[in-house]
Every structure is written in C-alpha cells, then in structure tokens.
Scaffold this motif. Structure first.
Motif, short mmCIF file in Angstrom:
data_model
loop_
_atom_site.label_atom_id
_atom_site.label_comp_id
_atom_site.label_asym_id
_atom_site.label_seq_id
_atom_site.Cartn_x
_atom_site.Cartn_y
_atom_site.Cartn_z
N GLU A 21 0.83 -1.22 0.00
CA GLU A 21 0.00 0.00 0.00
C GLU A 21 0.86 1.26 0.00
OE1 GLU A 21 -3.17 0.19 -0.54
OE2 GLU A 21 -3.91 -1.81 -0.09
N ARG A 22 1.95 1.24 -0.81
CA ARG A 22 2.81 2.42 -0.91
C ARG A 22 3.70 2.29 -2.14
NH1 ARG A 22 7.88 2.03 3.31
NH2 ARG A 22 8.85 3.33 1.77
N SER A 23 4.23 3.42 -2.56
CA SER A 23 5.24 3.42 -3.61
C SER A 23 6.58 3.14 -2.98
CB SER A 23 5.29 4.79 -4.31
OG SER A 23 4.15 4.97 -5.09
N ILE A 24 7.39 2.37 -3.70
CA ILE A 24 8.76 2.15 -3.24
C ILE A 24 9.70 2.35 -4.41
CG2 ILE A 24 8.10 0.61 -1.35
CD1 ILE A 24 9.13 -1.75 -3.03
N ILE A 25 10.94 2.58 -4.06
CA ILE A 25 12.00 2.75 -5.04
C ILE A 25 12.82 1.47 -5.01
CG2 ILE A 25 14.05 4.08 -5.65
CD1 ILE A 25 12.57 6.50 -4.29
N GLU A 26 13.02 0.88 -6.19
CA GLU A 26 13.69 -0.41 -6.24
C GLU A 26 14.46 -0.57 -7.54
OE1 GLU A 26 10.68 -3.71 -6.70
OE2 GLU A 26 9.30 -2.03 -6.52
N ILE A 27 15.28 -1.61 -7.60
CA ILE A 27 15.95 -1.92 -8.86
C ILE A 27 14.92 -2.55 -9.80
CG2 ILE A 27 18.27 -2.15 -7.88
CD1 ILE A 27 17.88 -5.20 -7.88
N PRO A 28 15.14 -2.45 -11.10
CA PRO A 28 14.21 -3.09 -12.04
C PRO A 28 14.17 -4.60 -11.80
CG PRO A 28 15.73 -1.62 -13.19
CD PRO A 28 16.20 -1.72 -11.78
N ALA A 29 12.99 -5.17 -11.94
CA ALA A 29 12.82 -6.60 -11.70
C ALA A 29 11.58 -7.08 -12.44
CB ALA A 29 12.69 -6.88 -10.21
N GLY A 30 11.50 -8.39 -12.62
CA GLY A 30 10.31 -8.93 -13.26
C GLY A 30 10.25 -10.44 -13.18
N LYS A 31 9.06 -10.94 -13.40
CA LYS A 31 8.77 -12.36 -13.30
C LYS A 31 9.28 -13.12 -14.52
CE LYS A 31 4.51 -13.63 -14.19
NZ LYS A 31 4.60 -14.52 -15.33
N LEU A 32 9.81 -14.29 -14.26
CA LEU A 32 10.23 -15.19 -15.33
C LEU A 32 9.00 -15.81 -15.98
CD1 LEU A 32 13.11 -17.08 -13.53
CD2 LEU A 32 13.36 -15.85 -15.70
N GLU A 33 9.04 -15.94 -17.29
CA GLU A 33 8.03 -16.71 -17.99
C GLU A 33 8.44 -18.17 -17.91
OE1 GLU A 33 5.29 -15.31 -19.03
OE2 GLU A 33 6.03 -13.30 -18.58
N ARG A 34 7.49 -19.07 -18.07
CA ARG A 34 7.78 -20.51 -17.98
C ARG A 34 8.89 -20.89 -18.95
NH1 ARG A 34 4.97 -24.64 -15.88
NH2 ARG A 34 3.07 -23.40 -15.70
N GLY A 35 9.98 -21.50 -18.43
CA GLY A 35 11.09 -21.97 -19.24
C GLY A 35 12.03 -20.88 -19.74
N GLU A 36 11.81 -19.64 -19.34
CA GLU A 36 12.62 -18.53 -19.83
C GLU A 36 13.99 -18.50 -19.17
OE1 GLU A 36 11.95 -13.80 -20.75
OE2 GLU A 36 11.02 -14.64 -18.96
N ASP A 37 15.01 -18.22 -19.96
CA ASP A 37 16.36 -18.05 -19.44
C ASP A 37 16.40 -16.75 -18.62
OD1 ASP A 37 19.16 -16.62 -19.90
OD2 ASP A 37 19.48 -18.79 -20.03
N PRO A 38 16.91 -16.79 -17.39
CA PRO A 38 16.93 -15.57 -16.56
C PRO A 38 17.67 -14.40 -17.21
CG PRO A 38 17.29 -17.49 -15.19
CD PRO A 38 17.33 -17.97 -16.62
N ALA A 39 18.76 -14.65 -17.95
CA ALA A 39 19.49 -13.55 -18.58
C ALA A 39 18.64 -12.86 -19.65
CB ALA A 39 20.80 -14.05 -19.17
N VAL A 40 17.86 -13.64 -20.39
CA VAL A 40 16.96 -13.08 -21.41
C VAL A 40 15.89 -12.22 -20.71
CG1 VAL A 40 15.21 -13.68 -23.16
CG2 VAL A 40 17.38 -14.93 -23.06
N CYS A 41 15.34 -12.73 -19.63
CA CYS A 41 14.33 -11.99 -18.87
C CYS A 41 14.93 -10.70 -18.31
CB CYS A 41 13.79 -12.86 -17.74
SG CYS A 41 12.49 -12.09 -16.76
N ALA A 42 16.17 -10.76 -17.81
CA ALA A 42 16.82 -9.58 -17.24
C ALA A 42 16.97 -8.49 -18.29
CB ALA A 42 18.18 -9.96 -16.66
#
Length: 180
Positions: A68-89
């Motif tokens: 219930e607030r705004s926060i400041i963070e590094i960019p991030a995101g959810k992996l898609e099924r079977g996705e390589d983490p470097a591609v997602c990054a």
C-alpha cells in the motif's frame, strides 16, 4: 533424510492464479509430529542493478499494492515458464528503464521469503548502458518512473526507508562492496 527435513504427507491446492498458487501441505516434522505449511509457489524472477557510465544506479519507483505504498527499487520482473533468466533480465531492463546493456553479469540467486514462498530471484549487474531507440512497452498494469542516484544517495535511501525491499537493499550493499 536432510537435516530437519519435513516430509509432505498430503498437499491441497487452495488457489491457482496467473502469477502465484497457494497450497497447504500436511508435513511430518523431524520429531515425528505433524504440522501444516502454507506455501506460495512463484515462477521466479530476475532483478537488475543497472549502473550508468557515470556510475549512477538506475532505480524505478512504482506502487506496490501489497505494501500500500510506492517504493524505489531496482528493475525486476517475473520469469516466464522456461525462460532463461538472462533473457528476462535484458527484457525487464529495457521495459522498465529504456536502457539496454552491453555487459550483463550474473551475481547470484536467492530466496525472497523462504518461510512461505519458493520464489527465487536471479540478480544481475548491467553495465555499459545505452538508451534504447524504441523503448519496449511496460506491462499494461505497470507504471514506473526512473531515478538515477549515486551510491551515497542510494545508501541514504536505504537508511530512510525509501528503499524498502530486500533485493534493492542487498543490491546497494553489493555495489558498495564491489566499488562499482
């Protein structure tokens, strides 16, 4: 048997959503007694520490409904099924910041909330950044603003809880220890 392992006797799925699912496991404890565990299954995620050629850390500010607030963070995101983490990054970096990276370095992976969730975040450092000519679109329910800060400013943001999440606080410490 692993030290302190809890054997699952029975598992019941309670909820299955687009991002997470919740199950309740009946477990046999190391002392022979039984207990229940509520467990959230998450597909995993990536997080990126973007560092500009001027040595600034690129952060995003966004509203987090769970807090219930705004926060400041590094960019991030959810992996898609079977996705390589470097591609997602790379995708998440481009979507959230408008930057691409010529250098993407894997740092480590870690559990976010091991007491009740199996989410693992794969952390990368992104350097030799460049502006993307045609910025990728954010997800339709995602609204962010970009902030570029020095390491000292980021440390102050951790102290005053503008940086409030563990992955970003950890990342600020990592940058400090690695003199980026």
């Amino acid at each position: 048997m692993k030290k302190f392992e809890e054997k699952t006797i029975h598992s019941t799925e309670i909820f299955k959503g687009k991002v997470v699912s919740l199950k309740v496991d009946d477990v046999l404890l190391p002392n022979g007694k039984q207990s229940k565990r509520e467990i959230i299954h998450h597909p995993g995620a990536v997080a990126i520490i973007p560092i500009t050629n001027e040595g600034k850390i690129v952060l995003v500010e966004q509203y987090r409904k769970a807090l219930e607030r705004s926060i400041i963070e590094i960019p991030a995101g959810k992996l898609e099924r079977g996705e390589d983490p470097a591609v997602c990054a790379r995708r998440e970096l481009e979507e959230e910041t408008g930057y691409g990276a010529r250098q993407l370095t894997y740092i480590q992976s870690f559990a976010t909330s091991p007491g009740f969730a199996n989410e693992i975040i794969h952390l990368y450092a992104a350097k030799d950044l460049y502006k993307i000519e045609e910025k990728r679109e954010l997800d339709e329910d995602e609204f962010v603003s970009i902030i570029e800060v020095t390491l000292e400013e980021a440390e102050e943001m951790v102290k005053n809880q503008q940086i409030y999440d563990a992955k970003t606080a950890f990342s600020v410490l990592w940058v400090k220890l690695n003199e980026m």
